[in-house]
Write an enzyme that holds these catalytic residues in place. Structure first.
Site, PDB file in Angstrom:
ATOM      1  N   SER A 263       0.840  -1.201   0.000  1.00  0.00           N
ATOM      2  CA  SER A 263       0.000   0.000   0.000  1.00  0.00           C
ATOM      3  C   SER A 263       0.870   1.243   0.000  1.00  0.00           C
ATOM      4  O   SER A 263       1.995   1.238   0.524  1.00  0.00           O
ATOM      5  CB  SER A 263      -0.906   0.016   1.233  1.00  0.00           C
ATOM      6  OG  SER A 263      -1.600   1.246   1.347  1.00  0.00           O
TER       7      SER A 263
ATOM      8  N   TYR B 145      -2.186  -0.369  10.365  1.00  0.00           N
ATOM      9  CA  TYR B 145      -2.352  -0.935   9.027  1.00  0.00           C
ATOM     10  C   TYR B 145      -1.174  -0.537   8.141  1.00  0.00           C
ATOM     11  O   TYR B 145      -0.596  -1.376   7.433  1.00  0.00           O
ATOM     12  CB  TYR B 145      -3.664  -0.441   8.424  1.00  0.00           C
ATOM     13  CG  TYR B 145      -3.846  -0.774   6.958  1.00  0.00           C
ATOM     14  CD1 TYR B 145      -4.253  -2.041   6.562  1.00  0.00           C
ATOM     15  CD2 TYR B 145      -3.624   0.184   5.963  1.00  0.00           C
ATOM     16  CE1 TYR B 145      -4.421  -2.351   5.220  1.00  0.00           C
ATOM     17  CE2 TYR B 145      -3.791  -0.113   4.630  1.00  0.00           C
ATOM     18  CZ  TYR B 145      -4.190  -1.379   4.266  1.00  0.00           C
ATOM     19  OH  TYR B 145      -4.348  -1.686   2.932  1.00  0.00           O
TER      20      TYR B 145
END
Length: 258
Positions: free
Chosen positions: A151, A165
């Site tokens: 990501s 995260y």
């Protein structure tokens, strides 16, 4: 004689496992793989109906796919999943580690032990467990490769309660680089780092106003689509990327440098 496209960007005859393939980016990757000739295992944990719909869509379009359930945060279930792969195929050519989620936004001050355990297991354990079980099968495969889904948050630390995260995605980037060295030259290992992609992930975790602001701040003036990610993963698994390993491919419309 194969044409240029089939030689360098097709996946004819390849066998691929895509984790978390019942929806979003995973679904797009599974459908893209079969469109260029691969057979795909559509893995799911809780999205059985969606996974079966993916298989039916692929088969209706002339592709080959099957679905299997496993909780990849559990090492025994992960082992059982890849035992199914071995029994059905005998070997494996592609593993895509796509399973993962933010689960919920939370500041570190309010982050519970239970949430920490779930986020870390869902985003890191799943990839490590899957690779551990897949590697013996990939070593028997044809020009095998692993692609993990990282990501942009793994680079910039994430926003608005996504710090943990983001840290797990940073770990995926590091894991990718380390594993690439460990498995070279037999198996290539790469990752993609999506920007903000318009899937149910952001429909659940982001506001409409926030998404509009991000699109406006992105040089290409739009959010990404799952198909943008799928095309990149097809490339990374193809002969066109035969001299690429240990790479984190940024796919974010220029948001990274904006």
């Amino acid at each position: 004689m194969k044409n240029f496209y089939e030689t360098y960007f097709g996946l004819q005859g390849k066998r691929a496992v895509v984790t978390g393939a019942g929806r979003g980016i995973g679904r797009a990757i599974a459908e893209a793989f079969t469109a260029v000739g691969a057979e795909v295992l559509v893995h799911y944990h809780s999205s059985e109906k969606s996974a079966q719909e993916v298989v039916e869509t692929i088969q209706a379009n002339g592709g080959k796919a099957w679905a299997a359930k496993a909780d990849l945060t559990d090492s025994d279930q992960t082992k059982a999943l890849f035992q199914q792969v071995e029994e059905r195929w005998g070997s494996l050519d592609i593993l895509v580690n796509n399973a993962g989620d933010l689960l919920q936004r939370s500041t570190i001050e309010d982050f519970s032990d239970e949430l920490l355990d779930r986020v870390v297991k869902l985003n890191i354990y799943t990839a490590i467990y899957s690779c551990r079980e897949a590697i013996p099968l990939l070593k028997k495969g044809k020009k095998a490769s692993i692609v993990s889904v990282g990501s942009i948050a793994g680079h910039n630390g994430g926003l608005n309660g996504a710090t943990v995260y983001a840290a797990t995605k940073g770990a995926i980037h590091t894991f990718t680089r380390g594993l690439a060295k460990e498995l070279a030259p037999q198996i290539r290992v790469n990752a993609i780092a999506p920007g903000v992609i318009m899937t149910d992930f952001h429909r659940r975790h982001s506001t409409e106003q926030g998404l509009e602001a991000i699109a406006g701040n992105t040089p290409l003036k739009r959010l990404g689509q799952a198909e943008d990610m799928a095309a990149a993963v097809v490339f990374l698994c193809s002969e066109g990327a035969a001299f690429m390993t240990g790479e984190i491919l940024e796919i974010n419309g220029g948001l990274w440098f904006a």
